[in-house]
Design a protein around this motif. Structure first.
Motif, PDB file in Angstrom:
ATOM      1  N   ARG A 181       0.846  -1.121  -0.542  1.00 40.78           N
ATOM      2  CA  ARG A 181       0.220   0.449   0.115  1.00 40.78           C
ATOM      3  C   ARG A 181       0.851   1.208   0.100  1.00 40.78           C
ATOM      4  O   ARG A 181       0.669   1.883  -0.332  1.00 40.78           O
ATOM      5  CB  ARG A 181      -1.046   0.231   1.257  1.00 40.78           C
ATOM      6  CG  ARG A 181      -2.082  -1.014   1.731  1.00 40.78           C
ATOM      7  CD  ARG A 181      -3.425  -0.998   2.075  1.00 40.78           C
ATOM      8  NE  ARG A 181      -4.167  -2.040   2.407  1.00 40.78           N
ATOM      9  CZ  ARG A 181      -4.774  -1.754   1.272  1.00 40.78           C
ATOM     10  NH1 ARG A 181      -5.132  -1.029   0.688  1.00 40.78           N
ATOM     11  NH2 ARG A 181      -6.066  -2.755   1.235  1.00 40.78           N
ATOM     12  N   THR A 186      -1.443   6.691  -6.061  1.00 41.58           N
ATOM     13  CA  THR A 186      -2.393   7.700  -6.552  1.00 41.58           C
ATOM     14  C   THR A 186      -1.768   8.900  -5.689  1.00 41.58           C
ATOM     15  O   THR A 186      -3.744   9.804  -5.585  1.00 41.58           O
ATOM     16  CB  THR A 186      -3.249   6.524  -5.360  1.00 41.58           C
ATOM     17  OG1 THR A 186      -2.707   7.131  -4.042  1.00 41.58           O
ATOM     18  CG2 THR A 186      -3.486   4.832  -5.858  1.00 41.58           C
ATOM     19  N   ILE A 241      -7.448   5.559  -7.541  1.00 43.89           N
ATOM     20  CA  ILE A 241      -7.500   4.058  -6.163  1.00 43.89           C
ATOM     21  C   ILE A 241      -6.685   2.918  -6.229  1.00 43.89           C
ATOM     22  O   ILE A 241      -5.692   2.888  -6.890  1.00 43.89           O
ATOM     23  CB  ILE A 241      -9.427   4.125  -6.003  1.00 43.89           C
ATOM     24  CG1 ILE A 241      -9.369   3.127  -7.241  1.00 43.89           C
ATOM     25  CG2 ILE A 241      -9.910   4.775  -5.615  1.00 43.89           C
ATOM     26  CD1 ILE A 241     -10.610   2.577  -6.949  1.00 43.89           C
ATOM     27  N   THR A 251      -6.693  -0.620  -5.864  1.00 40.22           N
ATOM     28  CA  THR A 251      -7.808  -2.102  -5.462  1.00 40.22           C
ATOM     29  C   THR A 251      -7.689  -3.608  -5.886  1.00 40.22           C
ATOM     30  O   THR A 251      -6.116  -3.290  -6.052  1.00 40.22           O
ATOM     31  CB  THR A 251      -9.035  -2.039  -6.746  1.00 40.22           C
ATOM     32  OG1 THR A 251      -9.858  -3.006  -6.354  1.00 40.22           O
ATOM     33  CG2 THR A 251      -8.623  -2.074  -8.567  1.00 40.22           C
ATOM     34  N   ARG A 273      -7.396  -7.197  -8.248  1.00 38.47           N
ATOM     35  CA  ARG A 273      -7.833  -7.981  -9.406  1.00 38.47           C
ATOM     36  C   ARG A 273      -6.505  -9.452  -8.969  1.00 38.47           C
ATOM     37  O   ARG A 273      -5.655  -9.425  -9.135  1.00 38.47           O
ATOM     38  CB  ARG A 273      -7.498  -7.955 -10.070  1.00 38.47           C
ATOM     39  CG  ARG A 273      -8.644  -6.255 -11.217  1.00 38.47           C
ATOM     40  CD  ARG A 273     -10.258  -7.111 -11.254  1.00 38.47           C
ATOM     41  NE  ARG A 273     -10.957  -6.116 -11.496  1.00 38.47           N
ATOM     42  CZ  ARG A 273     -11.194  -5.173 -10.804  1.00 38.47           C
ATOM     43  NH1 ARG A 273     -11.276  -5.044  -9.365  1.00 38.47           N
ATOM     44  NH2 ARG A 273     -12.202  -3.977 -11.693  1.00 38.47           N
ATOM     45  N   TYR A 322      -6.324  -2.026 -15.266  1.00 35.52           N
ATOM     46  CA  TYR A 322      -5.943  -2.464 -13.916  1.00 35.52           C
ATOM     47  C   TYR A 322      -4.839  -2.854 -14.083  1.00 35.52           C
ATOM     48  O   TYR A 322      -4.684  -4.571 -14.268  1.00 35.52           O
ATOM     49  CB  TYR A 322      -6.699  -3.360 -13.370  1.00 35.52           C
ATOM     50  CG  TYR A 322      -8.332  -2.756 -13.325  1.00 35.52           C
ATOM     51  CD1 TYR A 322      -8.164  -2.046 -12.421  1.00 35.52           C
ATOM     52  CD2 TYR A 322      -9.838  -3.386 -14.005  1.00 35.52           C
ATOM     53  CE1 TYR A 322      -9.900  -1.508 -11.625  1.00 35.52           C
ATOM     54  CE2 TYR A 322     -10.813  -2.011 -14.122  1.00 35.52           C
ATOM     55  CZ  TYR A 322     -10.671  -0.923 -12.867  1.00 35.52           C
ATOM     56  OH  TYR A 322     -11.912  -1.220 -12.946  1.00 35.52           O
TER      57      TYR A 322
END
Length: 784
Positions: free
Chosen positions: A169, A176, A188, A190, A192, A223
């Motif tokens: 993160r 971001t 953001i 996310t 996958r 993505y």
């Protein structure tokens, strides 16, 4: 019990009400199997269990049973060497945990000395397994999720996953925030395919490098897992795989630990389900205000204020139902909609409830009999498919009953002999009753046939009954009247509704003489019943008054006895305290004299007198002490300055001149001021009107009980000196100005002692020998 009786009497509806209070899956299974029992010992055990549950509900709230699953599927899989998932193991853990909780709960009940009939024994069937219970609770939560504390390896792996998540993160934040956000469709991070990605505009897909994991439906967004975090995501994925493998290993280990214990755990679950059902039965009993049924030793039914449990309690009418004592067959007659069928169903359903171990909606001390079967023929069961008429259907049921009935059966038949010609119907009804009576079973039947009223009147062990009808309101009261057949109300009702009198009279004239005689007999019985009830009500009122008077008398008598016992006990306690105090003081005086003697000191004469006086002062007049103890309650009055009081130790009247503290007062006694505790003073009640307040006056009083002469002749020296000391004090308090001390001549020791004492006493004004005519030197006159 046969299913027809259970269905017609609506026993399933009772079970549906009980089901509202169940919380375990297995408890619901046990409720579905709940049936009335026909063995008296089993019935009593079930009733005892419900009684224990009701007592615990009242005292402790309820038996603490958890929401538990049925474990039979888990048990079958383990026995086939299969393993369980986290949820299934957690359900087993909850059974083990609840077992431990109930063991502790019932141990607490035993510590509190709560008497139970059955549940301590039922609790003993639970087998506690603290080791396995602790292992499962440490490894799984209630939902079946594996906890970090399940193993050290799992705790380490999850810690590593947490650290990698934080690193990823932090690395993703550079994409971001700041200038890089312009390349994203959204700022953001996310997921996958369990990988952290960012949504990148398609035209900038080469900007961050890495791996494309997904594309939006419009094709405008890709993505992408940036190259900078691919390595971290790989490490995270590897750690997550390790976590899954460690969780599977833990669950397999737990399954292996549970496997050899599963039979005992399933038995525990069965016992816990029984506790759940007992809880539910107790709660239902509380809801309908039911009471414990007593099993009759004489096989009789004696229900007080019995109510049908499925009728609105605000509308249902309670009835006393009695059978078996003097009669076993009851024929109920009366108009339609008068409550005959409901009364019959009430008896049947209450019997089924009691024999299933349930409390019953009747007053305490109600008795039931244990029947081997309850047979019913209630309602129109005409079958079109079988081409049976109403009469045929009833006959088919009754034939079946006749073949199966025994001396311990209950038979309930509604509208006996109905559905055919009245004359033939009455005849077959009588024949059926005679046949059933041969088996000595209990029978309750309803009918409209007047012939059956006569039959019941003339047949042994058979009694008439009816449902009361109010002639004034033309409505039934739904009260069961045992011993009185139902009267025909057709003519009365018709007349009150306005039917022409000639029509009513013509109808009555067409009735046979027997019917008229029967109706006259019933009317006479009804009048006598009402007269009896009226007189009985008056007697009950008088009895209630007499009981109130008796109760009041007994309460006052008990209170008097308790007060008397309390006063005697208080006197004994106070007397013991006084004795102990006196002994302590006397021991102190004697020890002091002994100490002086051991030291070789010469015990002076005045010290001996003082010690003797002290010992004499420890004794108090018995009457005074008794008064002080036994009359203390009468002296619980507030003392204040100016009150006239009696100083109990000296039996003298004086006046309070000062209050030093809550328990000490200064009292003017004649010319002396002395200090007393409140317990040594008694307030003097004056019968004269209270005078206006004036400055405190000191009065000298004279005791009529004290002589002005003290005779010491014949006494030993120490005793004489002690008596002299007490006498001088008393004379001063009595207000004497002059007294005479008679000491005689003798050896002169007492005379010398008297002289020495008077010389030392500051209250003595002067003294000298008496005149020759009054004793001369054998007596001394003292001026105070």
């Amino acid at each position: 019990m046969n299913n027809k009786a259970l269905k017609v009497l609506e026993f399933d509806k009772i079970k549906a009400e009980i089901a509202k209070y169940l919380i375990t899956t297995r408890g619901n299974t046990l409720l579905k199997k709940l049936m009335p029992m026909s063995v008296e010992s089993i019935v009593q055990r079930l009733i005892d269990q419900t009684k224990d549950g009701a007592d615990i509900l009242r005292i402790k709230g309820e038996i603490p049973v958890r929401k538990l699953a049925d474990l039979h599927d888990q048990a079958n899989r383990l026995k086939k060497d299969g393993n369980l998932n986290g949820t299934e193991l957690a359900q087993i853990g909850q059974v083990l945990q609840n077992t431990t909780e109930l063991k502790e709960f019932f141990a607490g009940l035993k510590d509190d000395r709560i008497d139970l009939r059955q549940l301590y024994e039922l609790n003993d069937k639970l087998i506690d397994n603290p080791g396995l219970t602790k292992r499962i609770s440490r490894s799984l939560d209630d939902t079946g999720r594996v906890l970090d504390t399940a193993s050290d390896d799992l705790k380490y792996i999850r810690g590593r996953i947490s650290r990698l998540n934080d690193q990823i993160r932090q690395s993703m934040e550079q994409y971001t925030r700041g200038k890089n956000t312009k390349y994203l469709t959204e700022a953001i991070v996310t997921l996958r395919d369990d990988r952290f990605v960012i949504p990148v505009k398609t035209e900038y897909k080469a900007k961050f490098g890495g791996v494309v994991h997904d594309q939006s439906a419009s094709g405008q967004t890709l993505y992408i897992e940036p190259q900078a975090v691919v390595g971290l995501n790989n490490q995270l994925h590897e750690s997550q795989v390790s976590e899954k493998m460690e969780e599977v290993r833990i669950l397999n280990d737990l399954s292996d630990l549970v496997r050899p214990e599963i039979d005992e755990i399933v038995k525990n679950n069965e016992v816990l389900a029984q506790f759940d059902l007992i809880n539910a039965k107790a709660k239902y009993a509380r809801e309908i205000k039911a009471t414990e049924p007593l099993i009759s030793k004489d096989h009789v039914v004696d229900l007080y204020n019995a109510k049908h449990p499925l009728i609105d309690p605000d509308k249902v009418v309670a009835n006393d139902i009695k059978m078996g004592d003097g009669y076993k067959t009851m024929l109920i007659t009366g108009p339609n909609t008068g409550g005959k069928t409901i009364t019959m169903k009430t008896l049947g359903l209450i019997q089924l409830m009691a024999q299933a171990g349930l409390f019953i909606p009747a007053r305490e001390e109600s008795e039931i009999a244990v029947f081997d079967e309850v047979f019913v023929d209630i309602g129109d069961e005409q079958s079109i498919e079988q081409n049976l008429s109403t009469f045929s259907s009833h006959m088919d049921n009754i034939i079946n009953i006749i073949h199966k009935v025994s001396g311990h059966s209950l038979v309930l038949i509604d509208e006996l002999g109905a559905g055919t010609d009245p004359q033939e119907g009455a005849a077959i009804a009588i024949a059926i009753l005679e046949k059933l009576a041969q088996s000595h079973c209990f029978i309750m039947a309803t009918t409209h046939y007047p012939e059956l009223k006569v039959f019941a009147y003339n047949t042994p062990e058979t009694i008439n009954a009816s449902m009361e009808f109010d002639d004034e309101s033309l409505k039934p009261t739904y009260r069961l009247l045992i011993g009185i057949p139902g009267a025909s109300n057709a003519f009365n009702i018709a007349a009150r509704l306005g039917m022409d009198r000639s029509v009513v009279d013509r109808g009555q004239s067409l009735m046979s003489g027997e019917s008229q005689d029967l109706n006259n007999m019933i009317a006479d019985l009804e009048n006598r019943r009402k007269e009896f009830e009226q007189k009985n009500a008056q007697l009950q009122v008088q009895l209630s008054k007499n009981k109130d008077v008796q109760k009041d008398y007994e309460q006052k008598s008990d209170a008097l006895d308790k007060s008397k016992a309390s006063e005697i006990q208080a006197a004994k306690v106070r007397a013991n305290q006084i004795v102990a105090k006196a002994k302590k003081e006397s021991d102190k005086i004697i020890d002091h004299l002994h100490e002086m003697e051991r030291k070789g000191s010469m015990v002076k004469e005045d010290q001996i007198i003082s010690a003797k006086t002290g010992l004499k002062n420890l004794h108090q007049d018995e009457t005074i002490k008794k008064n002080k103890v036994l009359r203390r309650n009468k002296r619980k009055q507030v003392l204040k300055v100016g009150d006239d009081v009696k100083a109990l130790p000296y039996d003298q009247i004086g006046t309070i001149v000062r209050k030093n503290n809550d328990n000490e007062f200064e009292v003017q006694l004649g010319i002396l001021k002395m200090k007393f505790g409140a317990e040594d003073l008694e307030k003097v009640q004056s019968t004269e009107p209270e005078p206006e307040k004036k400055p405190t006056m000191v009065r000298r009083t004279r005791s009529t009980g004290l002589s002005s002469k003290l005779d010491l002749r014949g006494e030993r020296y120490e005793e004489a000196m002690s008596d002299l000391d007490q006498y001088i004090d008393a004379a001063l308090l009595a207000g004497y100005n002059q007294v005479t001390i008679v000491h005689g001549f003798g050896t002169g020791v007492i005379r010398k002692g008297v002289t020495n004492y008077l010389q030392r006493n500051p209250r003595v004004k002067s003294f000298g020998y008496a005149p020759a005519s009054s004793g001369g030197s054998g007596a001394t006159i003292v001026d105070l």
